[in-house]
Scaffold this motif. Sequence first.
Motif, PDB file in Angstrom:
ATOM      1  N   LEU A 224       0.669 -11.440   3.073  1.00  0.00           N
ATOM      2  CA  LEU A 224       1.681 -10.928   2.263  1.00  0.00           C
ATOM      3  C   LEU A 224       2.867 -11.222   2.948  1.00  0.00           C
ATOM      4  O   LEU A 224       2.958 -11.097   4.359  1.00  0.00           O
ATOM      5  N   PRO A 225       4.027 -11.337   2.287  1.00  0.00           N
ATOM      6  CA  PRO A 225       5.359 -11.499   3.131  1.00  0.00           C
ATOM      7  C   PRO A 225       5.778  -9.996   3.435  1.00  0.00           C
ATOM      8  O   PRO A 225       5.472  -8.845   3.128  1.00  0.00           O
ATOM      9  N   GLY A 226       6.276 -10.202   4.676  1.00  0.00           N
ATOM     10  CA  GLY A 226       6.891  -8.790   5.297  1.00  0.00           C
ATOM     11  C   GLY A 226       5.341  -8.216   5.983  1.00  0.00           C
ATOM     12  O   GLY A 226       4.908  -8.835   6.813  1.00  0.00           O
ATOM     13  N   ILE A 227       5.435  -7.098   5.688  1.00  0.00           N
ATOM     14  CA  ILE A 227       3.995  -6.250   6.181  1.00  0.00           C
ATOM     15  C   ILE A 227       2.962  -7.019   5.695  1.00  0.00           C
ATOM     16  O   ILE A 227       2.853  -7.033   4.447  1.00  0.00           O
ATOM     17  N   ASP A 228       1.993  -7.440   6.652  1.00  0.00           N
ATOM     18  CA  ASP A 228       0.713  -7.968   6.174  1.00  0.00           C
ATOM     19  C   ASP A 228      -0.417  -7.034   5.558  1.00  0.00           C
ATOM     20  O   ASP A 228      -0.299  -5.612   5.572  1.00  0.00           O
ATOM     21  N   GLY A 229      -1.240  -7.296   4.943  1.00  0.00           N
ATOM     22  CA  GLY A 229      -2.476  -6.614   4.661  1.00  0.00           C
ATOM     23  C   GLY A 229      -3.009  -5.453   5.643  1.00  0.00           C
ATOM     24  O   GLY A 229      -3.369  -4.756   5.188  1.00  0.00           O
ATOM     25  N   PHE A 230      -3.402  -6.109   6.889  1.00  0.00           N
ATOM     26  CA  PHE A 230      -3.859  -5.338   7.831  1.00  0.00           C
ATOM     27  C   PHE A 230      -3.037  -4.180   8.252  1.00  0.00           C
ATOM     28  O   PHE A 230      -3.329  -2.968   8.144  1.00  0.00           O
ATOM     29  N   GLU A 231      -1.738  -4.231   8.229  1.00  0.00           N
ATOM     30  CA  GLU A 231      -0.821  -3.273   8.649  1.00  0.00           C
ATOM     31  C   GLU A 231      -0.871  -2.516   7.249  1.00  0.00           C
ATOM     32  O   GLU A 231      -0.774  -0.997   7.595  1.00  0.00           O
ATOM     33  N   CYS A 232      -0.721  -2.743   6.110  1.00  0.00           N
ATOM     34  CA  CYS A 232      -0.595  -1.978   5.065  1.00  0.00           C
ATOM     35  C   CYS A 232      -1.809  -1.004   4.854  1.00  0.00           C
ATOM     36  O   CYS A 232      -1.716  -0.096   4.529  1.00  0.00           O
ATOM     37  N   ILE A 233      -2.915  -1.575   5.228  1.00  0.00           N
ATOM     38  CA  ILE A 233      -4.456  -0.858   5.307  1.00  0.00           C
ATOM     39  C   ILE A 233      -3.935   0.137   6.138  1.00  0.00           C
ATOM     40  O   ILE A 233      -4.243   1.463   6.108  1.00  0.00           O
ATOM     41  N   ARG A 234      -3.750  -0.081   7.334  1.00  0.00           N
ATOM     42  CA  ARG A 234      -3.591   0.803   8.475  1.00  0.00           C
ATOM     43  C   ARG A 234      -2.470   1.884   8.355  1.00  0.00           C
ATOM     44  O   ARG A 234      -2.767   3.284   8.502  1.00  0.00           O
ATOM     45  N   GLN A 235      -1.333   1.591   7.517  1.00  0.00           N
ATOM     46  CA  GLN A 235      -0.442   2.714   7.338  1.00  0.00           C
ATOM     47  C   GLN A 235      -0.863   3.645   6.036  1.00  0.00           C
ATOM     48  O   GLN A 235      -0.699   4.711   6.079  1.00  0.00           O
ATOM     49  N   MET A 236      -1.610   2.951   5.100  1.00  0.00           N
ATOM     50  CA  MET A 236      -2.133   3.882   3.977  1.00  0.00           C
ATOM     51  C   MET A 236      -3.367   4.632   4.430  1.00  0.00           C
ATOM     52  O   MET A 236      -3.177   5.926   4.214  1.00  0.00           O
TER      53      MET A 236
ATOM     54  N   ARG B 198      -9.047 -15.492   2.885  1.00  0.00           N
ATOM     55  CA  ARG B 198      -9.531 -15.649   4.424  1.00  0.00           C
ATOM     56  C   ARG B 198     -11.015 -15.056   4.263  1.00  0.00           C
ATOM     57  O   ARG B 198     -11.248 -14.116   4.193  1.00  0.00           O
ATOM     58  N   ASP B 199     -11.803 -15.902   4.888  1.00  0.00           N
ATOM     59  CA  ASP B 199     -13.190 -15.747   4.967  1.00  0.00           C
ATOM     60  C   ASP B 199     -13.848 -15.722   6.377  1.00  0.00           C
ATOM     61  O   ASP B 199     -15.175 -15.671   6.462  1.00  0.00           O
ATOM     62  N   ASP B 200     -12.960 -15.803   7.359  1.00  0.00           N
ATOM     63  CA  ASP B 200     -13.495 -15.891   8.555  1.00  0.00           C
ATOM     64  C   ASP B 200     -13.871 -14.447   8.938  1.00  0.00           C
ATOM     65  O   ASP B 200     -13.443 -13.447   8.701  1.00  0.00           O
ATOM     66  N   THR B 201     -15.058 -14.432  10.037  1.00  0.00           N
ATOM     67  CA  THR B 201     -15.562 -13.390  10.242  1.00  0.00           C
ATOM     68  C   THR B 201     -14.739 -12.343  10.765  1.00  0.00           C
ATOM     69  O   THR B 201     -14.458 -11.049  10.735  1.00  0.00           O
ATOM     70  N   HIS B 202     -13.929 -12.743  11.914  1.00  0.00           N
ATOM     71  CA  HIS B 202     -13.028 -11.848  12.461  1.00  0.00           C
ATOM     72  C   HIS B 202     -11.987 -11.403  11.678  1.00  0.00           C
ATOM     73  O   HIS B 202     -11.701 -10.156  11.738  1.00  0.00           O
ATOM     74  N   ASP B 203     -11.338 -12.022  10.264  1.00  0.00           N
ATOM     75  CA  ASP B 203     -10.509 -11.381   9.585  1.00  0.00           C
ATOM     76  C   ASP B 203     -11.158 -10.307   8.750  1.00  0.00           C
ATOM     77  O   ASP B 203     -10.628  -9.283   8.517  1.00  0.00           O
ATOM     78  N   ILE B 204     -12.525 -10.716   8.367  1.00  0.00           N
ATOM     79  CA  ILE B 204     -13.118  -9.670   7.520  1.00  0.00           C
ATOM     80  C   ILE B 204     -13.347  -8.289   8.451  1.00  0.00           C
ATOM     81  O   ILE B 204     -13.201  -7.234   8.083  1.00  0.00           O
ATOM     82  N   VAL B 205     -14.013  -8.378   9.573  1.00  0.00           N
ATOM     83  CA  VAL B 205     -14.203  -7.409  10.605  1.00  0.00           C
ATOM     84  C   VAL B 205     -12.928  -6.338  10.628  1.00  0.00           C
ATOM     85  O   VAL B 205     -12.855  -5.403  10.845  1.00  0.00           O
TER      86      VAL B 205
END
Length: 220
Positions: A50-62, A76-83
């Motif tokens: 996502l532009p600005g805050i990415d999805g990882f940080e969005c989830i953490r903040q929520m 993104r289907d890389d194992t690192h991204d999924i985990v």
Amino acid sequence: MIEDDDRIRLSLVLALEDEGYAVSGVPTAEEGLELQRRSPADTVLVDLMLPGIDGFECIRQMRRTDDVPIVVISARDDTHDIVAALEAGADDYLVKPVAVKELTARLRALRRRARAVTPEAVPVLRFGELEILPEAGEVRRRGEPVAVTRTEFQLLCELADHPGRVLSRQQLLQRVWEYDGGDERLVDVHVGRLRQKIEDDSAAPQHLVTVRGLGYKLQR
């Protein structure tokens, strides 16, 4: 739905509306976080890139204030991204392109996962200093409430319903996520997150333990 690709966002919104869902779609994490604060949804779907805050940080903040079920929908289907997404607090992960029937099946399973709260006296399941109140949707440790997501709670309850019994990853996938087969990393990451919340030392757990080659069990 937080998705910056207008075409994907619109097509999924329309498809889900055809299935009977009321859907709000926004292109940025910032807008999604604000919308969830103002008008909480039952479920959040979020892209990672996502532009600005990415999805990882969005989830953490929520996750800091909200136990709403979160499903990642990403190319993104890389194992690192999924985990990493699951460790940030996501409940599930789907790789694009997404079949609407699969997505709606996952959404229905998420809704069934929530347990009803009743005003009646509820049984308490005790595992040492850990207390689980299945019908009240509460977890306490040494008398203090423990903040867990709905999926973490359901996983803990499933293990608590079978004290001392080993449940395989595939059994837990079927009983908690309602998947016949599936990615066992979902179980492993959620177990890891639970251990950080309910164990004195998550690296040497006393209650939520691994039985090598078999699965997990909750012991007193």
